[in-house]
Design a protein around this motif. Structure first.
Motif, short mmCIF file in Angstrom:
data_model
loop_
_atom_site.label_atom_id
_atom_site.label_comp_id
_atom_site.label_asym_id
_atom_site.label_seq_id
_atom_site.Cartn_x
_atom_site.Cartn_y
_atom_site.Cartn_z
N LYS A 130 3.65 -6.88 -3.24
CA LYS A 130 2.95 -5.70 -2.42
C LYS A 130 1.76 -5.09 -3.21
N PRO A 131 0.54 -5.88 -3.70
CA PRO A 131 -0.04 -5.43 -4.96
C PRO A 131 -1.02 -4.33 -4.77
N ARG A 132 -0.91 -3.75 -3.12
CA ARG A 132 -1.72 -2.57 -2.92
C ARG A 132 -0.66 -1.27 -3.15
N SER A 133 0.50 -1.65 -3.32
CA SER A 133 1.40 -0.29 -3.63
C SER A 133 1.25 0.31 -5.01
N LYS A 134 1.98 1.41 -4.99
CA LYS A 134 1.73 2.28 -6.26
C LYS A 134 3.22 2.73 -6.72
N VAL A 135 3.11 2.92 -8.14
CA VAL A 135 4.47 3.56 -8.81
C VAL A 135 3.83 4.84 -9.36
N PHE A 154 5.65 1.52 -23.68
CA PHE A 154 5.46 1.67 -22.05
C PHE A 154 4.13 1.58 -21.67
N THR A 155 3.42 2.55 -22.36
CA THR A 155 2.02 2.87 -21.73
C THR A 155 1.14 1.68 -21.79
N LYS A 156 1.22 0.93 -22.97
CA LYS A 156 0.49 -0.54 -22.98
C LYS A 156 1.00 -1.41 -22.14
N ALA A 157 2.25 -1.76 -21.82
CA ALA A 157 2.65 -2.30 -20.84
C ALA A 157 2.26 -2.21 -19.42
N TRP A 158 2.32 -0.82 -18.92
CA TRP A 158 2.06 -0.42 -17.69
C TRP A 158 0.42 -0.67 -17.69
N SER A 159 -0.42 -0.34 -18.66
CA SER A 159 -2.12 -0.44 -18.18
C SER A 159 -2.22 -1.86 -18.48
N GLY A 204 0.84 -1.21 0.11
CA GLY A 204 0.01 0.20 0.04
C GLY A 204 1.11 1.25 -0.05
N GLY A 205 2.16 0.98 -0.08
CA GLY A 205 3.07 2.13 0.01
C GLY A 205 3.28 2.91 -1.32
N VAL A 206 4.06 4.11 -1.22
CA VAL A 206 4.11 4.60 -2.65
C VAL A 206 5.71 4.99 -2.94
N TYR A 207 5.66 4.37 -4.28
CA TYR A 207 7.17 4.48 -4.81
C TYR A 207 7.18 5.57 -5.75
N ALA A 208 7.93 6.99 -5.65
CA ALA A 208 7.77 7.75 -6.40
C ALA A 208 9.26 8.04 -7.18
N PRO A 228 -2.30 -2.85 -13.85
CA PRO A 228 -3.22 -1.84 -13.96
C PRO A 228 -3.65 -1.21 -12.44
N GLY A 229 -3.62 -0.33 -12.27
CA GLY A 229 -3.85 0.39 -10.82
C GLY A 229 -2.51 0.84 -10.22
N ILE A 230 -1.28 0.23 -10.52
CA ILE A 230 -0.15 0.38 -9.99
C ILE A 230 0.64 1.56 -10.35
N VAL A 231 0.91 1.57 -11.80
CA VAL A 231 1.71 2.65 -12.47
C VAL A 231 0.68 3.98 -12.84
N GLU A 232 1.32 5.19 -12.15
CA GLU A 232 0.55 6.23 -12.65
C GLU A 232 1.50 7.12 -13.19
N TYR A 233 1.29 7.80 -14.46
CA TYR A 233 2.17 8.56 -15.00
C TYR A 233 2.02 10.12 -15.07
N ARG A 234 2.78 10.94 -14.73
CA ARG A 234 2.44 12.44 -14.63
C ARG A 234 3.40 13.37 -15.46
N PRO A 235 3.27 13.75 -16.53
CA PRO A 235 4.20 14.58 -17.25
C PRO A 235 4.37 15.98 -16.57
N ASN A 236 5.03 16.84 -17.37
CA ASN A 236 5.36 18.28 -16.71
C ASN A 236 5.74 18.43 -15.49
N SER A 237 6.32 17.48 -14.57
CA SER A 237 6.51 17.54 -13.28
C SER A 237 7.76 18.18 -13.14
#
Lengths: 425, 104
Positions: free
Chosen positions: A213-218, A234-239, A180-184, A243-252
């Motif tokens: 740790k299936p509840r964790s996030k990337v 990459f977007t295909k592989a992530w989704s 359930g933890g977050v890796y950023a 699913p529900g693990i990788v979140e991508y945010r550009p312009n950060s």
């Protein structure tokens, strides 16, 4: 002529012949005609050292490298994913010495005196050279992230962008994260070492989380406006795979980091993570800066791509990630290996008085693992364009995988084995 | 009388330079340099250490045909079709000839 002895030769030709033969014999005993010093034993430097010895054993080669062994950056994301160990990515320098006669100096080059043609070392005596090859990799621009100025902060917020102890330490951090933890992961603006590397890393951490740790996030926080390499793959592989693990945010855009609270201070918002992994912005390694080889944006070393000779300092060649890349050329281990071969051939030509190859051709294949077995690639071919005076990517050549697949996974593992051998065995 | 001496000297020097390499009198350093790019996957001088097709010592004609089939898309590949398109037919012929002369 098959059994023409030295004595027969002297008898037949007289004193003048004996003199010439003495000259030949000296070369036969490998009395060096010149000395090349190579700074840095990575994908570029180790390959250059080996190939000069392979192609011109009459040239002495001294390799300066502070680390006891070569540790590969390519495949090191698999250590984070858990399918490879760092030992499996480590190769010693002993074969360069034993098989190829490279002289290894375990030291750090701290200065170059181009007028005296000398390299100064942190510990040993200065090394004289006829030609110098500098393959220093990257240095991190921590001055752009004030919160990571101290060694203590840097040990809490890792880069793991040079394979070795940092890779192992980041894996330990991931192992200690709660479910359930977050890796950023923060990605700097391009250009940086290994364009697809951060996106592969996201997939590898997600691969580990999904199993353990299936509840964790990337959380992928990219300073760039979009994924800089193999975007669709990459977007295909992530989704599809995570699913529900990788979140991508550009312009950060990164303003600073608070290492104590593991907080990323982005333009407009703060993000707290359980494991914070910041890949800092980069420039050519320190020795390139000291030697005055940096010519572009205070960051990269401009070279003549016919020979990799520095645009700033004569007699000095620069390879690998430290160079100002030619158009369409990624900062990759494969490219550094190929730069090394242009450099080796050109250095030999310049020392022996042969013409430098006017038409170099090099190539690149970067494999990225989206799981423990499945891989996507990007490939390109680069030819010298005499009008543009640089290497250019050949139009119509190169390209991407159509989809992640395990056949390319096998080829990626075989690629690693072969390129390590090509550089070091 | 000095000319034969120089020739012999050059021959001795040549054999020294090429120790462990192909036994050509005068090496084509341009194709050697191009071929060295391929070694990043296929092993030094095309002698793969495993997992990649070894190309050293293969039949020259077969290698040239294979590379051109990759180039024109008649032979399926994971990546070689993308690399082969970067070379002229003449460059592919010279690479095939070079690898055919290398020790497997």
């Amino acid at each position: 002529m098959t059994s023409f002895s030295r004595r027969d030769f002297i008898k037949a030709t007289g004193a003048a012949g004996a003199l010439s033969l003495a000259g030949c014999a000296a070369i036969g005993q490998r009395k060096p005609i010149a000395r090349v010093v190579v700074i840095g034993g990575g994908y570029g430097g180790a390959t250059a050292a080996k190939y000069i010895r392979l192609w011109a054993p009459q040239i002495e080669v001294v390799l300066v490298e502070p680390n006891p062994a070569f540790v590969s950056c390519p495949l090191s994301n698999l250590v984070l994913g858990g399918s490879r160990t760092i030992d499996e990515l480590t190769t010693g320098y002993d074969n360069l010495v034993k098989r190829h006669g490279v002289q290894l100096v375990r030291d750090t080059a701290v200065a170059v005196d181009a007028d005296k043609r000398q390299v100064r070392l942190a510990h040993g005596d200065p090394l004289a050279y006829d030609r110098l090859i500098v393959s220093p990799g990257i240095a991190f621009l921590y001055d752009q992230i004030p919160g990571l100025a101290t060694a203590e902060a840097q040990s809490r917020v890792l880069h793991a962008w040079k394979a070795g102890p940092q890779t192992v330490a980041l894996r330990k951090q991931l192992e200690s994260i709660r479910d359930g933890g977050v890796y950023a992961l923060h990605i700097p603006k391009a250009p940086y070492r290994c364009p697809p590397g951060p996106y592969e890393r996201a997939a590898q951490v997600a691969f580990y989380f999904k199993q353990h740790k299936p509840r964790s996030k990337v959380l992928v926080l990219d300073a760039n406006p979009d994924i800089t390499s193999k975007k669709g793959l990459f977007t295909k592989a992530w989704s599809e795979r995570y699913p529900g693990i990788v979140e991508y945010r550009p312009n950060s855009e990164l303003i600073d980091v608070d290492a104590r609270t593991l907080t990323l201070k982005l333009l407009g918002e703060d993000i707290k993570a359980d494991v914070l992994n910041v890949v800092p912005p980069q420039r050519a390694g320190d020795i390139a800066k000291q030697a005055g080889l940096i010519t572009a944006n205070d960051r990269w070393c401009g070279v003549d791509w016919l020979s990799t000779e520095s645009l700033a300092v004569k007699g000095v060649h620069v390879l690998g990630d430290a160079t100002l890349s030619a158009p369409g050329m990624p900062k990759s281990g494969f490219m550094a290996n190929n730069h090394a071969k242009i450099a080796a051939d050109a250095v030999i030509a310049l020392i022996t008085g042969r013409e430098v190859n006017p038409h170099p051709i090099i190539a690149n294949t970067c494999y990225s693992f989206v799981s423990d077995t499945d891989v996507v690639h990007v490939a390109s071919v680069h030819k010298y364009d005499a009008a543009k005076k640089t290497l250019v990517a050949v139009e119509g050549a190169g390209g991407l995988s159509s989809v992640a697949n395990d056949l390319e996974g096998k080829y990626a593992q075989a690629w690693a084995k072969n390129i390590w051998a090509d550089a070091l065995l | 009388m000095s000319k034969p001496i120089h020739i012999l000297c050059a021959a001795l020097l040549g054999s020294t330079l090429l120790a462990g390499g192909p036994a050509a009198a005068e090496e084509d350093t341009q194709v050697r340099s191009w071929a060295a790019s391929c070694s990043a996957c296929h092993g030094s001088a095309g002698a793969s250490v495993g997992g990649m097709p070894a190309i050293a010592g293969q039949d020259r004609g077969k290698l040239a045909t294979l590379l051109k089939e990759f180039k024109n898309g008649t032979r399926p590949a994971t990546v070689m079709h993308q690399h082969a398109k970067g070379y002229t037919d003449e460059e592919l012929d010279r690479l095939a000839a070079y690898f055919s002369r290398q020790r497997p």
